[in-house]
Write a protein that holds these residues in place. Sequence first.
Motif, PDB file in Angstrom:
ATOM      1  N   LYS A   1      86.234 -11.827 -23.936  1.00  0.00           N
ATOM      2  CA  LYS A   1      87.457 -11.714 -23.144  1.00  0.00           C
ATOM      3  C   LYS A   1      88.233 -10.457 -23.532  1.00  0.00           C
ATOM      4  O   LYS A   1      88.699  -9.705 -22.676  1.00  0.00           O
ATOM      5  CB  LYS A   1      88.321 -12.962 -23.386  1.00  0.00           C
ATOM      6  CG  LYS A   1      89.649 -12.980 -22.659  1.00  0.00           C
ATOM      7  CD  LYS A   1      90.359 -14.296 -22.948  1.00  0.00           C
ATOM      8  CE  LYS A   1      91.825 -14.236 -22.566  1.00  0.00           C
ATOM      9  NZ  LYS A   1      92.549 -15.452 -22.978  1.00  0.00           N
TER      10      LYS A   1
ATOM     11  N   ARG B   1      86.488  -7.436 -22.056  1.00  0.00           N
ATOM     12  CA  ARG B   1      86.733  -7.288 -20.613  1.00  0.00           C
ATOM     13  C   ARG B   1      88.127  -6.731 -20.360  1.00  0.00           C
ATOM     14  O   ARG B   1      88.321  -5.864 -19.503  1.00  0.00           O
ATOM     15  CB  ARG B   1      86.623  -8.648 -19.908  1.00  0.00           C
ATOM     16  CG  ARG B   1      85.236  -9.232 -19.830  1.00  0.00           C
ATOM     17  CD  ARG B   1      85.191 -10.411 -18.840  1.00  0.00           C
ATOM     18  NE  ARG B   1      86.342 -11.277 -18.909  1.00  0.00           N
ATOM     19  CZ  ARG B   1      86.391 -12.448 -19.567  1.00  0.00           C
ATOM     20  NH1 ARG B   1      85.321 -12.891 -20.208  1.00  0.00           N
ATOM     21  NH2 ARG B   1      87.490 -13.171 -19.584  1.00  0.00           N
ATOM     22  N   ARG B   2      89.091  -7.217 -21.120  1.00  0.00           N
ATOM     23  CA  ARG B   2      90.467  -6.786 -20.867  1.00  0.00           C
ATOM     24  C   ARG B   2      90.734  -5.381 -21.399  1.00  0.00           C
ATOM     25  O   ARG B   2      91.541  -4.647 -20.816  1.00  0.00           O
ATOM     26  CB  ARG B   2      91.437  -7.819 -21.444  1.00  0.00           C
ATOM     27  CG  ARG B   2      91.288  -9.136 -20.692  1.00  0.00           C
ATOM     28  CD  ARG B   2      92.352 -10.141 -20.953  1.00  0.00           C
ATOM     29  NE  ARG B   2      92.180 -11.247 -19.988  1.00  0.00           N
ATOM     30  CZ  ARG B   2      93.056 -12.218 -19.807  1.00  0.00           C
ATOM     31  NH1 ARG B   2      94.184 -12.244 -20.491  1.00  0.00           N
ATOM     32  NH2 ARG B   2      92.834 -13.164 -18.906  1.00  0.00           N
TER      33      ARG B   2
ATOM     34  N   HIS C   1      87.297 -12.950 -14.403  1.00  0.00           N
ATOM     35  CA  HIS C   1      87.588 -11.560 -14.028  1.00  0.00           C
ATOM     36  C   HIS C   1      88.895 -11.471 -13.256  1.00  0.00           C
ATOM     37  O   HIS C   1      89.668 -10.527 -13.422  1.00  0.00           O
ATOM     38  CB  HIS C   1      86.431 -10.981 -13.211  1.00  0.00           C
ATOM     39  CG  HIS C   1      85.169 -10.862 -14.017  1.00  0.00           C
ATOM     40  ND1 HIS C   1      84.980  -9.854 -14.940  1.00  0.00           N
ATOM     41  CD2 HIS C   1      84.054 -11.621 -14.071  1.00  0.00           C
ATOM     42  CE1 HIS C   1      83.791  -9.996 -15.525  1.00  0.00           C
ATOM     43  NE2 HIS C   1      83.207 -11.072 -15.006  1.00  0.00           N
TER      44      HIS C   1
ATOM     45  N   ASP D   1      91.634 -11.747 -15.751  1.00  0.00           N
ATOM     46  CA  ASP D   1      91.787 -10.504 -16.517  1.00  0.00           C
ATOM     47  C   ASP D   1      92.665  -9.525 -15.759  1.00  0.00           C
ATOM     48  O   ASP D   1      93.591  -8.933 -16.311  1.00  0.00           O
ATOM     49  CB  ASP D   1      90.418  -9.847 -16.748  1.00  0.00           C
ATOM     50  CG  ASP D   1      89.531 -10.675 -17.658  1.00  0.00           C
ATOM     51  OD1 ASP D   1      90.076 -11.495 -18.426  1.00  0.00           O
ATOM     52  OD2 ASP D   1      88.304 -10.514 -17.600  1.00  0.00           O
ATOM     53  N   LYS D   2      92.327  -9.345 -14.479  1.00  0.00           N
ATOM     54  CA  LYS D   2      93.067  -8.357 -13.697  1.00  0.00           C
ATOM     55  C   LYS D   2      94.515  -8.806 -13.498  1.00  0.00           C
ATOM     56  O   LYS D   2      95.442  -7.997 -13.583  1.00  0.00           O
ATOM     57  CB  LYS D   2      92.379  -8.133 -12.353  1.00  0.00           C
ATOM     58  CG  LYS D   2      92.837  -6.861 -11.701  1.00  0.00           C
ATOM     59  CD  LYS D   2      91.802  -6.257 -10.781  1.00  0.00           C
ATOM     60  CE  LYS D   2      90.800  -5.379 -11.512  1.00  0.00           C
ATOM     61  NZ  LYS D   2      89.811  -4.778 -10.615  1.00  0.00           N
TER      62      LYS D   2
END
Lengths: 555, 555
Positions: free
Chosen positions: A286, A289-290, A448, A451-452
Motif C-alpha cells: 500500500k 502504491r501511494r 487503487h 489510493d487516488k
Amino acid sequence: MSVKAKALYTFLSENNGEISIQENEELIIFDENSVDGWFQGENSRGERGIFPASYVEIIRSRSNSNVTDCSISPAGSLGKDFSTPNTSLHYPQNDYDDDDYDDWDDWDDRSTVVDDADHTRNPGANGHAPENPMTNNPNVHYRPKPASRQDSSSRKGSMVGRNLNRFSSFVRSGVEAFVLGDVPMMAKIAETYSIDMGPLGPRWKENPKPFSCSIEDPTKQTKFKGIKTYISYRVTPSHTGRPVYRRYKHFDWLYNRLLHKFTVISVPHLPEKQATGRFEEDFIEKRKRRLILWMNHMTSHPVLSQYEGFEHFLMCADDKQWKLGKRRAEKDEMVGAHFMLTLQIPNEHQDLQDVEERVDNFKAFARKMDDSVMQLTHVASELVRKHLGGFRKEFQRLGNAFQSISHAFTLDPPYRSDGLNNAISHTGRTYENIGEMFAEQPKYDLFHMLDKLSLYQGLLANFPDIIHLQKGAFAKVKESQRMSDEGKMDQDEADGIRKRCRTVGFALQAEMSHFHQQREVDFKDMMQAYLREQIAFYQRVVQQLERTLRMYDCL
Amino acid sequence: MSVKAKALYTFLSENNGEISIQENEELIIFDENSVDGWFQGENSRGERGIFPASYVEIIRSRSNSNVTDCSISPAGSLGKDFSTPNTSLHYPQNDYDDDDYDDWDDWDDRSTVVDDADHTRNPGANGHAPENPMTNNPNVHYRPKPASRQDSSSRKGSMVGRNLNRFSSFVRSGVEAFVLGDVPMMAKIAETYSIDMGPLGPRWKENPKPFSCSIEDPTKQTKFKGIKTYISYRVTPSHTGRPVYRRYKHFDWLYNRLLHKFTVISVPHLPEKQATGRFEEDFIEKRKRRLILWMNHMTSHPVLSQYEGFEHFLMCADDKQWKLGKRRAEKDEMVGAHFMLTLQIPNEHQDLQDVEERVDNFKAFARKMDDSVMQLTHVASELVRKHLGGFRKEFQRLGNAFQSISHAFTLDPPYRSDGLNNAISHTGRTYENIGEMFAEQPKYDLFHMLDKLSLYQGLLANFPDIIHLQKGAFAKVKESQRMSDEGKMDQDEADGIRKRCRTVGFALQAEMSHFHQQREVDFKDMMQAYLREQIAFYQRVVQQLERTLRMYDCL
C-alpha cells in the motif's frame, strides 16, 4: 506518567472521545507520548478524553516555558530531546515510527541548520491534520493550525496593519510579509518559475524537460548487524534511467523541504505512517502504491518537478554528495515569502474582483469535491470490508450448501447418480471460488481507487490555507487603497502592494488550474481503471459459471 | 380472552419462545385462536410461551370433554362450532385464512360425509407441522404427531398384539390393520396400481397416459357483491387442453383427499397459508409458482396422477357434476388400509432383511438430504435478504458517491469538463442500476430454488412416518413368525402377515425409487436454471459496465 499542561489555544470537541479545552486552561496529560498528534488527558472540569497535542504546552517542573515563545526544538533533535527537562515542547513528535526517524542523525548536520527553524513539524508530522485515533475518522480535519514558526524575516514594516492572528496561513507562509513589501528583493535570483495565460486563465509554464519516475521493488534492509530494519525503494527517474535507493525518511525529508519552500502550491501529502505492522506485506504494498501516486503528482507539477532539492533526491547516488546537496537545499533562501519573488507573471490585467470571484468558485468547488471524495472513500472502504467479509461469506455459504446437497445424494448407493453429484459438488466449489474472487477483487480495483482518493484528500486539505493567502492579500490591497485615498500612504506604496497581490492571485490561479488539469486526468484514469477491472471480474465470474453449467449438459 | 386447558401429551420445548408442557398439566391459554398451530399461554410452573395447539385440550365451563375421546368435529364445521361451548376441541382450526376457508359450505354437503371423519385436520392444517411463529424457523418439526383419527375399521383381530401407541403412523395409516389381515378383501376392486421390478428394484408402473398440467393467470374474483374476495387459477391439463378454474381451497380439498387415501406415498405439501397480505402481488406470484411445482409432482407421480379424485379436480367444469364427483371421492372406500389392497406386486422374492437394509440406507440419506435442503434453504433465504438489502445498498451508495463527485466537478465552470462529468455521472447511474438488478435478481433465480427446496422439505418430512410403516410391518412379521414357531399361531396366518408385509415393502421401495428418480430430474433442473440465470445476470452487469466504460473512450 501524567504530566501537567496548559492549553495554548481553545479547542472545541467535535467527535466522540474528544474533550474541549480553553485557552490558558490547566490540563493533565496521561501520557506525554502523543498518538497521531493527540494527547489523552483531563481538563479542569474533570472531563477526560483526547485533544490535539499541538494545542497544549507541557509544563515541566524546572520549565522556562513561555507561552509566546515560538522557537522550536531544532530539526536535528526531532524528539530526541523530548525527555530533557528545560524544554518547552509545543509539538511533541510522534515517536512511534522508528523506521522513519530512528537514525535521522545519519545524514543530518544540525549545526548547519540551527539558524533556520525549517525542520519544525506540525503535529501531523508530514502535513496531515492529526487523525483522531478514537474515531478513526478518515476526515481531514479543518482545524485552525497553530503556527509552526514565525517568519524570521518579519520586521517593522509599512503603515498597513499586520494581522493580529500570527498563526494564520497568510502570516505563517510569509505571504503577508511579501505583499507588504517586507521581503527585500535579492540582487540576483537564479531560480524563476513562470506563469503564462492559457485559454482558461493563468497557468504554470510547463517544465521544459518533463520526466516521470518509477518506484519499485520495496526491499527489507538491515543495518547495525540487523538491529535496525527498514524498507528501501528503487527510484528511477526517466530522464536519467539510473536508479537511486530511497527510504521513507528520505521522502519525508524532501516533503518537509517542499512544505517549507513552496507557498501557494498544494504539496501532495505523503502516505500515512503506521504505528504497527510496517513490515507486513499489505502495508508495504500500500505504501509503495501511494508513493508512486505521490511521485506522479510531483513529476507532473511544473513547479515542484523543477525544484533543485527534488532533483537531488532523484539523482544523487553518492553518500557524500547526498549530504552536500541536502545541506544546500536546507540553506536555500528562496523559501516561503522569498519563493514569491521567483514567480514571473504575465502583464495581462486582471481585475482583482474577478480574481476574488474565481477563487470563491474554486473554494466552493473544492469544498464540495472534498466532501464527495470523503463520501466515495467511505463507500469504497465499506465495499472493501464487504468484499472481504459479507460477500465472500455469502458465496462460500452457498458453495458449502451445494456441497452438502451433493454429499447427501451419495448416501443411497443404488441411486447415487455420480454425474449429477459431481456437477453439484463442482458448483459448490465454484461458488466457494467466487467467494474468494470477491475477497481478492479489492486488490485490483478498490485499493487503487482509495489510493487516488487519499492523494486528493491531501491535496484538497491544503487549499483552505492557500485560498486564505489570497484573501489576506486582497484585504491588504483594499486597506492600502483606503489609506492612500485618505492620504495616509504614498500611492507608490499602495501600488506596490497591489502589484504584489497580483502575483499572489496569478500564482493561486495557476495552481488552481494545475489542480483541475491533473484532476481531470487522474479521475478519468481512476474511473476507467475501476470499470475495466470490474468488467474483468464479472467476466471471470461468468466464465467460472459457464464452465460449471457445462457439467450438467452431458448428464 | 384467557381460557383454561389441559395438556393431552408431553411436549418438550426445543426453540426459543416455546415452553414445555406435561401430559395432564393444567395450562392457561391467552388467546384461543391459535396461530400457525401454536397457542400462547402459561404452564403450571408459571412459564409463559408457546406450545402446539394440538397437544392440548381447551376446558370449557360446561364442557363434556373427555381426554380419551378421539371423535373430532365433523369436517363441515371446520371451526365454525369453535365458539360453541359443549365441544371438546382437540384441534382448533386456524381461522385466519378467510379465503381458504370462509365459504367451505358452498360446495360441502356435510350430511353425506358425517359418517367418515376424513375432514379432520392436523394442527398444520394441510399436513405441515405447525410453524413456530416466534422463531420463524423454516425447519419442518419432527414432532410426534398426535392422531387425527382412529381408523374406524379396526376391530378385534388376530393373535398378534396390537401396538400400544395408537397414534403411530403405522396404526393411523391402517397399515397395521392391513398387515394383520384385519381388512377384508373386497369382492371387486376396480382400482389397481402395479409395482414392477426395475434395474434398481421395485418401482411404480408408469401411468399409461402421462400428462402435464399448467396453472396460470391467478385472478382476483369477488362474490356476494364484493364481500368475499378470492384468487382463481386457470388449470389446464395437457390431455384435455380444456381449462378449469380452481381456488386454493379446491387444491386443499384435493390435498386432504390424497392424505386420506394414499398411505405409503409421500403426498407433496401444498404451499403454505399466510395470515396477511394474501392479495399482495408477491404472495400471489409465490403461491402460483409453488402450486405449479406441486402440480408437476402430482402429474409425474405414477399413482397420484391416476387418482380418480385428481381427474375430477382437473376436468370437471360443471358445478353440479363437481358436487357429485366430490361426494363420490369422499365416499371412496379404498382409502388408508384398503388402499393397500389395490397394490399389485411382482412375484420376485425379496429377503426381508435386504429390504430392511435398503430402507435404512434410504432413511440415512433422507435425513441428510433434509438437513442439507434446510441448510441450502437457509443460505438462499439469507442471500435473498442480502440481494434486497446489503448488495443493493452497497452498489447504490457507490452510485451516489460517483454522482456526487460528478456534481462537485461541475461547480467550477471554466474547468467543468462536461464529457468526463457526464461519464462519471453515468457510471453513478450504472451502479445504481446494478444495485436494482441485484435486488431484482432473486425473482429470476433464488425464488425458484427456494420453491423447489420447499417442495422437497415437504416430501422429505413425510418419510419418517412412511418408513415407520415398514418398520412396524417388519416387527409384526417377526412376532408372528416367533408365535408360529412356538405353535401359538397357524403357519398360514403367519404366512399371510409375511405376504402382506411384502406388499408394504414393495410399495415403500417403489415410492423411494420414485422419489430418487424425481429428485434427480428436479435438482438437475434446479441447478441448471440457477446457473443459467446467474450467468445471464453477471453478463448483464458486464454489458452495463462495458457500455459505461465506452463513454470514457472518446474523452
